[in-house]
Design a protein around this motif. Structure first.
Motif, PDB file in Angstrom:
ATOM      1  N   SER A   1       0.842  -1.096   0.033  1.00 15.72           N
ATOM      2  CA  SER A   1       0.014   0.003  -0.029  1.00 15.72           C
ATOM      3  C   SER A   1       0.758   1.151  -0.025  1.00 15.72           C
ATOM      4  O   SER A   1       2.101   1.328   0.445  1.00 15.72           O
ATOM      5  N   LYS A   2       0.437   2.103  -0.438  1.00 18.40           N
ATOM      6  CA  LYS A   2       1.119   3.626  -0.444  1.00 18.40           C
ATOM      7  C   LYS A   2       1.594   3.741   1.048  1.00 18.40           C
ATOM      8  O   LYS A   2       2.519   4.588   1.230  1.00 18.40           O
ATOM      9  N   GLN A   3       0.633   3.739   2.043  1.00 13.67           N
ATOM     10  CA  GLN A   3       1.016   4.071   3.495  1.00 13.67           C
ATOM     11  C   GLN A   3       2.219   3.285   3.914  1.00 13.67           C
ATOM     12  O   GLN A   3       3.249   3.733   4.437  1.00 13.67           O
ATOM     13  N   GLU A   4       2.229   1.919   3.613  1.00 17.07           N
ATOM     14  CA  GLU A   4       3.552   1.049   3.890  1.00 17.07           C
ATOM     15  C   GLU A   4       4.842   1.612   3.200  1.00 17.07           C
ATOM     16  O   GLU A   4       5.729   1.697   3.598  1.00 17.07           O
ATOM     17  N   ARG A   5       4.712   2.044   1.769  1.00 15.44           N
ATOM     18  CA  ARG A   5       5.585   2.443   1.293  1.00 15.44           C
ATOM     19  C   ARG A   5       6.153   3.783   1.771  1.00 15.44           C
ATOM     20  O   ARG A   5       7.607   3.958   1.866  1.00 15.44           O
ATOM     21  N   ILE A   6       5.129   4.516   2.053  1.00 14.28           N
ATOM     22  CA  ILE A   6       5.733   6.182   2.958  1.00 14.28           C
ATOM     23  C   ILE A   6       6.309   5.805   3.964  1.00 14.28           C
ATOM     24  O   ILE A   6       7.550   6.387   4.392  1.00 14.28           O
ATOM     25  N   LEU A   7       5.938   4.785   4.861  1.00 16.60           N
ATOM     26  CA  LEU A   7       6.413   4.580   6.282  1.00 16.60           C
ATOM     27  C   LEU A   7       7.613   3.965   6.167  1.00 16.60           C
ATOM     28  O   LEU A   7       8.727   4.412   6.827  1.00 16.60           O
ATOM     29  N   GLN A   8       7.816   2.985   5.382  1.00 16.03           N
ATOM     30  CA  GLN A   8       9.171   2.091   5.148  1.00 16.03           C
ATOM     31  C   GLN A   8      10.262   2.820   4.604  1.00 16.03           C
ATOM     32  O   GLN A   8      11.526   2.655   4.980  1.00 16.03           O
ATOM     33  N   THR A   9       9.941   3.845   3.661  1.00 17.19           N
ATOM     34  CA  THR A   9      10.897   4.762   3.154  1.00 17.19           C
ATOM     35  C   THR A   9      11.096   5.991   3.965  1.00 17.19           C
ATOM     36  O   THR A   9      12.665   6.094   4.174  1.00 17.19           O
ATOM     37  N   LEU A  10      10.489   6.774   4.406  1.00 20.11           N
ATOM     38  CA  LEU A  10      10.554   7.892   5.050  1.00 20.11           C
ATOM     39  C   LEU A  10      11.049   8.040   6.536  1.00 20.11           C
ATOM     40  O   LEU A  10      11.884   8.917   7.041  1.00 20.11           O
ATOM     41  N   GLN A  11      10.472   6.908   7.431  1.00 15.76           N
ATOM     42  CA  GLN A  11      10.271   7.028   8.669  1.00 15.76           C
ATOM     43  C   GLN A  11      12.058   7.095   9.193  1.00 15.76           C
ATOM     44  O   GLN A  11      12.175   7.882  10.315  1.00 15.76           O
ATOM     45  N   PRO A  12      12.839   6.224   8.630  1.00 13.68           N
ATOM     46  CA  PRO A  12      14.250   6.286   8.925  1.00 13.68           C
ATOM     47  C   PRO A  12      14.974   7.363   8.997  1.00 13.68           C
ATOM     48  O   PRO A  12      15.707   8.108   9.595  1.00 13.68           O
ATOM     49  N   TRP A  13      14.774   8.257   7.624  1.00 21.04           N
ATOM     50  CA  TRP A  13      15.287   9.385   7.249  1.00 21.04           C
ATOM     51  C   TRP A  13      14.760  10.476   8.009  1.00 21.04           C
ATOM     52  O   TRP A  13      15.749  11.388   8.464  1.00 21.04           O
ATOM     53  N   TYR A  14      13.628  10.450   8.541  1.00 23.82           N
ATOM     54  CA  TYR A  14      12.732  11.638   9.018  1.00 23.82           C
ATOM     55  C   TYR A  14      13.402  11.720  10.460  1.00 23.82           C
ATOM     56  O   TYR A  14      13.909  12.622  10.713  1.00 23.82           O
ATOM     57  N   ASN A  15      13.271  10.543  11.119  1.00 24.21           N
ATOM     58  CA  ASN A  15      14.005  10.476  12.385  1.00 24.21           C
ATOM     59  C   ASN A  15      15.217  10.554  12.896  1.00 24.21           C
ATOM     60  O   ASN A  15      15.876  11.068  13.816  1.00 24.21           O
ATOM     61  N   SER A  16      16.246  10.314  11.687  1.00 24.56           N
ATOM     62  CA  SER A  16      17.531  10.499  11.938  1.00 24.56           C
ATOM     63  C   SER A  16      18.122  11.982  11.710  1.00 24.56           C
ATOM     64  O   SER A  16      19.272  12.209  11.582  1.00 24.56           O
ATOM     65  N   GLY A  17      17.211  12.785  11.070  1.00 23.64           N
ATOM     66  CA  GLY A  17      17.559  13.876  10.858  1.00 23.64           C
ATOM     67  C   GLY A  17      18.180  14.247   9.520  1.00 23.64           C
ATOM     68  O   GLY A  17      18.923  15.360   9.432  1.00 23.64           O
ATOM     69  N   GLU A  18      18.001  13.196   8.635  1.00 21.23           N
ATOM     70  CA  GLU A  18      18.545  13.186   7.246  1.00 21.23           C
ATOM     71  C   GLU A  18      17.710  13.627   6.063  1.00 21.23           C
ATOM     72  O   GLU A  18      18.055  13.546   4.713  1.00 21.23           O
ATOM     73  N   LEU A  19      16.524  14.019   6.406  1.00 21.32           N
ATOM     74  CA  LEU A  19      15.296  14.614   5.614  1.00 21.32           C
ATOM     75  C   LEU A  19      15.119  15.900   6.176  1.00 21.32           C
ATOM     76  O   LEU A  19      14.632  16.173   7.342  1.00 21.32           O
ATOM     77  N   ILE A  20      15.605  16.761   5.254  1.00 23.12           N
ATOM     78  CA  ILE A  20      15.432  18.400   5.752  1.00 23.12           C
ATOM     79  C   ILE A  20      14.500  19.245   4.808  1.00 23.12           C
ATOM     80  O   ILE A  20      14.892  19.121   3.687  1.00 23.12           O
ATOM     81  N   PHE A  21      13.986  20.063   5.302  1.00 17.63           N
ATOM     82  CA  PHE A  21      12.934  20.897   4.626  1.00 17.63           C
ATOM     83  C   PHE A  21      13.378  22.348   4.855  1.00 17.63           C
ATOM     84  O   PHE A  21      14.011  22.848   5.998  1.00 17.63           O
ATOM     85  N   LEU A  22      13.653  23.175   3.563  1.00 17.18           N
ATOM     86  CA  LEU A  22      13.730  24.445   3.732  1.00 17.18           C
ATOM     87  C   LEU A  22      12.662  25.352   4.426  1.00 17.18           C
ATOM     88  O   LEU A  22      11.405  25.044   3.873  1.00 17.18           O
ATOM     89  N   ASP A  23      12.836  25.890   5.325  1.00 14.54           N
ATOM     90  CA  ASP A  23      11.817  26.501   6.104  1.00 14.54           C
ATOM     91  C   ASP A  23      11.030  27.698   5.539  1.00 14.54           C
ATOM     92  O   ASP A  23      10.002  27.953   5.888  1.00 14.54           O
ATOM     93  N   ASP A  24      11.320  28.007   4.276  1.00 15.96           N
ATOM     94  CA  ASP A  24      10.271  29.114   3.533  1.00 15.96           C
ATOM     95  C   ASP A  24       9.680  28.471   2.621  1.00 15.96           C
ATOM     96  O   ASP A  24       8.958  28.968   1.610  1.00 15.96           O
ATOM     97  N   ILE A  25       9.331  27.167   2.508  1.00 12.27           N
ATOM     98  CA  ILE A  25       8.455  26.384   1.591  1.00 12.27           C
ATOM     99  C   ILE A  25       7.024  27.079   1.865  1.00 12.27           C
ATOM    100  O   ILE A  25       6.662  26.686   3.129  1.00 12.27           O
ATOM    101  N   PRO A  26       6.428  27.492   0.883  1.00 15.19           N
ATOM    102  CA  PRO A  26       5.063  28.150   1.178  1.00 15.19           C
ATOM    103  C   PRO A  26       3.952  27.128   1.984  1.00 15.19           C
ATOM    104  O   PRO A  26       3.283  27.670   2.612  1.00 15.19           O
TER     105      PRO A  26
END
Length: 317
Positions: A210-235
């Motif tokens: 499922s899409k939810q499983e793919r999102i979770l399995q892909t992003l969760q480790p990067w998000y929690n380790s601080g290696e997925l970073i957003f520029l703070d001025d995105i609208p």
């Protein structure tokens, strides 16, 4: 009526440091605490938040994307300190534009030389097909330097996208980009593309998970380790954060879906560009340590030793 911001406030505590019950005559604090920590039920915390607090996602044990792990960086600091290897675009298109339809999302991801993913920009809204075509080309045309343009566009292969490809190929062939009526005031009626051709890859729709499983399995480790970073001025920053916090019960997940797509067909996740060797490391491997050299701009002699960043001398590393 309680708003979400009120529900997310920490519990009021008594003198013992225990949460205070709002209805102690019926549900004492000790009774509620026992229910919350029920050792028999694996889902005790989740059920407690659903039934007693009306906030199913309010538990660190169950939230895959906690708010305190959401990392941002200012654009100024990013431009000054983060060397980028390449950029790519991931796209999630909404097939319709009615009130119930999802949003179209065009996400620009930049992979740093150290292998971290920075989300530079997100174009997010309910767009007509000609607007989607315009924004796709604009992500490349807004960059003056060809080296800063995205090297790949990943778009899910749907009937809607296949129909839109004819319009994209028309722009490729004519070199003229039509500007939608609602954008003419800012961008004019039409623009030459300068010969830009979008390197589009149509990605088959995932059917094994499922899409939810793919999102979770892909992003969760990067998000929690601080290696997925957003520029703070995105609208649409508030929308991005809400999708993460409400996952997997969020009303929409268009943005985090395109962020997960940044990992499509990516096999290597180490450092993307060799770091500069220290002077000691260079001398340790150099054939003639007595030779006079200069390295990193420090004049030690007359010979100039190239570094990995001098692409004209060592090739594009």
């Amino acid at each position: 009526m309680l708003f979400r911001s009120e529900l997310e406030q920490p519990d009021l505590l008594d003198d013992r440091g225990k949460p205070i019950s709002f209805w102690p005559e019926r549900f004492s604090a000790d009774f509620l605490e026992q229910e919350r920590k029920d050792p028999i039920s694996e889902d005790a915390q989740f059920l407690f938040n659903c039934q007693r607090k009306n906030l199913p996602l309010n538990t660190n044990d169950r939230v895959p994307f906690p708010k305190d792990k959401f990392h941002t960086i200012s654009r100024v600091k990013y431009q000054e300190n983060v060397p980028i290897s390449y950029r790519q675009i991931t796209v999630d298109t909404a097939d319709t534009q009615n009130k119930r339809s999802n949003y179209t999302c065009i996400t620009t991801g930049a992979w740093s030389q150290s292998g971290k993913l920075y989300i530079e920009d997100i174009i997010h809204g309910k767009f007509q097909p000609d607007e989607i075509v315009f924004w796709l080309f604009w992500t490349a045309m807004r960059e003056n330097s060809p080296s800063r343009r995205p090297v790949m566009y990943f778009i899910e292969n749907t009937a809607f996208v296949r129909g839109m490809m004819s319009a994209i190929n028309r722009v490729h062939d004519t070199g003229i980009l039509h500007v939608p009526d609602n954008l003419e005031k800012k961008y004019g009626k039409s623009r030459p593309t300068g010969g830009i051709r979008l390197p589009i890859t149509l990605v088959p729709r995932e059917t094994t998970i499922s899409k939810q499983e793919r999102i979770l399995q892909t992003l969760q480790p990067w998000y929690n380790s601080g290696e997925l970073i957003f520029l703070d001025d995105i609208p649409c920053m508030s929308h991005i954060l809400q999708e993460f916090l409400d996952f997997p019960q969020a009303k929409t997940d268009d943005i985090i879906d395109t962020v997960a797509d940044q990992f499509q067909q990516k096999e290597y996740f180490g450092r993307l560009t060799p770091r500069k060797p220290t002077l000691e490391e260079y001398l340790r491997t150099h054939q003639d340590p007595t030779e006079e050299i200069s390295i990193f701009g420090e004049r030690l002699g007359q010979h100039n030793i190239p570094t990995p960043y001098e692409t004209n001398r060592w090739g594009n590393l």
